[in-house]
Design a protein around this motif. Structure first.
Motif, PDB file in Angstrom:
ATOM      1  N   PRO A   1     -11.231   0.579   5.008  1.00 18.68           N
ATOM      2  CA  PRO A   1     -10.473   1.710   4.454  1.00 18.68           C
ATOM      3  C   PRO A   1     -10.268   2.841   5.460  1.00 18.68           C
ATOM      4  O   PRO A   1      -9.179   3.411   5.551  1.00 18.68           O
ATOM      5  N   GLY A   2     -11.318   3.156   6.232  1.00 18.15           N
ATOM      6  CA  GLY A   2     -11.172   4.187   7.248  1.00 18.15           C
ATOM      7  C   GLY A   2     -10.278   3.739   8.391  1.00 18.15           C
ATOM      8  O   GLY A   2      -9.470   4.518   8.918  1.00 18.15           O
ATOM      9  N   GLN A   3     -10.413   2.480   8.772  1.00 20.99           N
ATOM     10  CA  GLN A   3      -9.576   1.934   9.848  1.00 20.99           C
ATOM     11  C   GLN A   3      -8.111   1.921   9.437  1.00 20.99           C
ATOM     12  O   GLN A   3      -7.221   2.212  10.257  1.00 20.99           O
ATOM     13  N   TYR A   4      -7.849   1.576   8.181  1.00 19.65           N
ATOM     14  CA  TYR A   4      -6.472   1.592   7.666  1.00 19.65           C
ATOM     15  C   TYR A   4      -5.873   2.993   7.788  1.00 19.65           C
ATOM     16  O   TYR A   4      -4.734   3.163   8.234  1.00 19.65           O
ATOM     17  N   LYS A   5      -6.665   4.008   7.414  1.00 18.38           N
ATOM     18  CA  LYS A   5      -6.176   5.388   7.468  1.00 18.38           C
ATOM     19  C   LYS A   5      -5.822   5.801   8.891  1.00 18.38           C
ATOM     20  O   LYS A   5      -4.816   6.488   9.123  1.00 18.38           O
ATOM     21  N   ASP A   6      -6.637   5.391   9.861  1.00 17.74           N
ATOM     22  CA  ASP A   6      -6.464   5.863  11.237  1.00 17.74           C
ATOM     23  C   ASP A   6      -5.547   4.983  12.081  1.00 17.74           C
ATOM     24  O   ASP A   6      -5.255   5.322  13.233  1.00 17.74           O
TER      25      ASP A   6
ATOM     26  N   TRP B   1     -10.417   9.551  -2.493  1.00 17.42           N
ATOM     27  CA  TRP B   1     -11.100   8.783  -3.533  1.00 17.42           C
ATOM     28  C   TRP B   1     -10.621   7.330  -3.566  1.00 17.42           C
ATOM     29  O   TRP B   1     -11.417   6.408  -3.738  1.00 17.42           O
ATOM     30  N   TYR B   2      -9.326   7.111  -3.360  1.00 19.06           N
ATOM     31  CA  TYR B   2      -8.799   5.748  -3.367  1.00 19.06           C
ATOM     32  C   TYR B   2      -9.439   4.900  -2.279  1.00 19.06           C
ATOM     33  O   TYR B   2      -9.677   3.702  -2.462  1.00 19.06           O
ATOM     34  N   ARG B   3      -9.743   5.513  -1.133  1.00 15.21           N
ATOM     35  CA  ARG B   3     -10.426   4.772  -0.078  1.00 15.21           C
ATOM     36  C   ARG B   3     -11.861   4.438  -0.476  1.00 15.21           C
ATOM     37  O   ARG B   3     -12.366   3.361  -0.152  1.00 15.21           O
TER      38      ARG B   3
ATOM     39  N   THR C   1       0.849  -1.184   0.000  1.00 16.29           N
ATOM     40  CA  THR C   1       0.000   0.000   0.000  1.00 16.29           C
ATOM     41  C   THR C   1       0.889   1.239   0.000  1.00 16.29           C
ATOM     42  O   THR C   1       1.986   1.235   0.576  1.00 16.29           O
ATOM     43  N   ILE C   2       0.414   2.284  -0.639  1.00 17.30           N
ATOM     44  CA  ILE C   2       1.176   3.523  -0.743  1.00 17.30           C
ATOM     45  C   ILE C   2       0.283   4.696  -0.367  1.00 17.30           C
ATOM     46  O   ILE C   2      -0.946   4.564  -0.290  1.00 17.30           O
ATOM     47  N   ARG C   3       0.892   5.842  -0.140  1.00 19.55           N
ATOM     48  CA  ARG C   3       0.143   7.065   0.138  1.00 19.55           C
ATOM     49  C   ARG C   3      -0.015   7.851  -1.148  1.00 19.55           C
ATOM     50  O   ARG C   3       0.942   8.027  -1.909  1.00 19.55           O
ATOM     51  N   ALA C   4      -1.215   8.324  -1.410  1.00 15.47           N
ATOM     52  CA  ALA C   4      -1.479   9.092  -2.618  1.00 15.47           C
ATOM     53  C   ALA C   4      -0.741  10.433  -2.564  1.00 15.47           C
ATOM     54  O   ALA C   4      -0.451  10.955  -1.484  1.00 15.47           O
TER      55      ALA C   4
ATOM     56  N   TYR D   1      -3.425   0.069  -8.340  1.00 10.82           N
ATOM     57  CA  TYR D   1      -4.880   0.188  -8.288  1.00 10.82           C
ATOM     58  C   TYR D   1      -5.194   0.926  -6.995  1.00 10.82           C
ATOM     59  O   TYR D   1      -5.183   0.345  -5.916  1.00 10.82           O
ATOM     60  N   GLY D   2      -5.477   2.219  -7.083  1.00  8.37           N
ATOM     61  CA  GLY D   2      -5.680   3.006  -5.880  1.00  8.37           C
ATOM     62  C   GLY D   2      -4.417   3.042  -5.035  1.00  8.37           C
ATOM     63  O   GLY D   2      -3.338   3.355  -5.526  1.00  8.37           O
ATOM     64  N   ILE D   3      -4.544   2.679  -3.765  1.00  7.10           N
ATOM     65  CA  ILE D   3      -3.362   2.697  -2.889  1.00  7.10           C
ATOM     66  C   ILE D   3      -2.569   1.397  -2.963  1.00  7.10           C
ATOM     67  O   ILE D   3      -1.505   1.288  -2.353  1.00  7.10           O
ATOM     68  N   PHE D   4      -3.048   0.411  -3.711  1.00  4.71           N
ATOM     69  CA  PHE D   4      -2.357  -0.872  -3.801  1.00  4.71           C
ATOM     70  C   PHE D   4      -1.447  -0.877  -5.029  1.00  4.71           C
ATOM     71  O   PHE D   4      -1.865  -0.502  -6.125  1.00  4.71           O
ATOM     72  N   SER D   5      -0.218  -1.323  -4.834  1.00  3.57           N
ATOM     73  CA  SER D   5       0.756  -1.268  -5.929  1.00  3.57           C
ATOM     74  C   SER D   5       1.707  -2.449  -5.865  1.00  3.57           C
ATOM     75  O   SER D   5       1.804  -3.149  -4.849  1.00  3.57           O
ATOM     76  N   ILE D   6       2.398  -2.638  -6.992  1.00  6.78           N
ATOM     77  CA  ILE D   6       3.540  -3.560  -7.044  1.00  6.78           C
ATOM     78  C   ILE D   6       4.695  -2.765  -7.625  1.00  6.78           C
ATOM     79  O   ILE D   6       4.575  -2.177  -8.709  1.00  6.78           O
TER      80      ILE D   6
END
Length: 247
Positions: free
Chosen positions: A202-207, A176-178, A165-168, A237-242
């Motif tokens: 998604p909200g729990q991940y952020k906090d 939007w990614y969330r 996961t990455i930060r936008a 794809y959104g915050i998910f990456s390789i």
């Protein structure tokens, strides 16, 4: 008490809940794994290396990445490292039918302060280092140190590939990614006909203070600074990456 011991990943209940439901709430998890296997076929199998491929699986969890690689190559030598004894024990169970598997109980911080020696690992240098959804738990300076550690433990021509996961780059995109992630979870819950809700994730991940994602560009630059070549994002794809690179 270490930072890892204070985190939720030290709890057996959290580790088991993650493994049971990962396909529902990790966005495009099966696609991420299929890209990993394609990468392995193209860069490792087609190169026809002499002898078995030596793999280091960092933050191995229940051994999911290693199990995906075994679908392509049953002869790999793998060293699996995780800070959670619960996760490591599940990896050991999942891989019990395979030889040449070494399991190392160390956090990333402990790994950076020590080394994989003859007592820990089958080998001390690797053709491939993989990781999935683990490195975002450490801070950026630690990430840079870990990337250098990985580079130093790769054989010439070896690869590092990280599912993460990455930060936008902006707060608006991050928001939007969330939403995109939440929509994907809803679609998969319907397909799997499960009544358990994961919309809070998604909200729990952020906090969650255990999560320390960094911008993709910064991490790619850190790989280049560590010495990697062919550095790129292979999928996003959104915050998910390789992403990854080559020594």
């Amino acid at each position: 008490m270490s930072e890892f011991e204070k985190s939720e990943w030290a709890e057996a209940e959290h580790a088991n809940e993650f493994m049971e439901n990962a396909d529902i709430y990790i966005l495009e998890r099966k696609r991420l794994f299929s890209i990993l296997r394609s990468f392995y076929r193209y860069f490792l199998i087609n190169n026809e290396l002499e002898g078995p491929v030596n793999v280091l699986d960092l933050g191995c969890g229940d051994g999911a990445l290693t199990m995906e690689l075994l679908k392509e190559d049953k002869q790999i030598n793998t060293t699996l490292v995780d800070g959670s004894l619960e996760m490591l024990e599940n990896a050991r169970k999942n891989l019990k039918n395979y030889e040449r598997m070494i399991f190392v109980h160390k956090t990333f911080q402990e790994l950076l302060k020590s080394k994989l020696n003859d007592n820990d690992s089958l080998v001390d240098s690797f053709n491939l280092v993989v990781s999935s959804l683990a490195i975002h738990h450490i801070h950026f300076e630690e990430k840079k140190s870990l990337f250098q550690y990985i580079y130093n433990h790769l054989q010439p021509g070896g690869f590092f590939i990280n599912i993460e996961t990455i930060r936008a780059p902006t707060d608006e995109l991050e928001s939007w990614y969330r939403v995109l992630w939440s929509e994907w979870i809803s679609e998969n819950q319907e397909k799997l006909n499960t009544h358990k809700s994961f919309q809070h994730l998604p909200g729990q991940y952020k906090d969650n203070p255990d999560n320390n994602p960094d911008k993709l560009e910064d991490q790619l630059d850190a790989l280049k600074s560590a010495g990697f070549s062919q550095v790129d994002c292979y999928y996003k794809y959104g915050i998910f990456s390789i992403y990854g690179g080559r020594k």
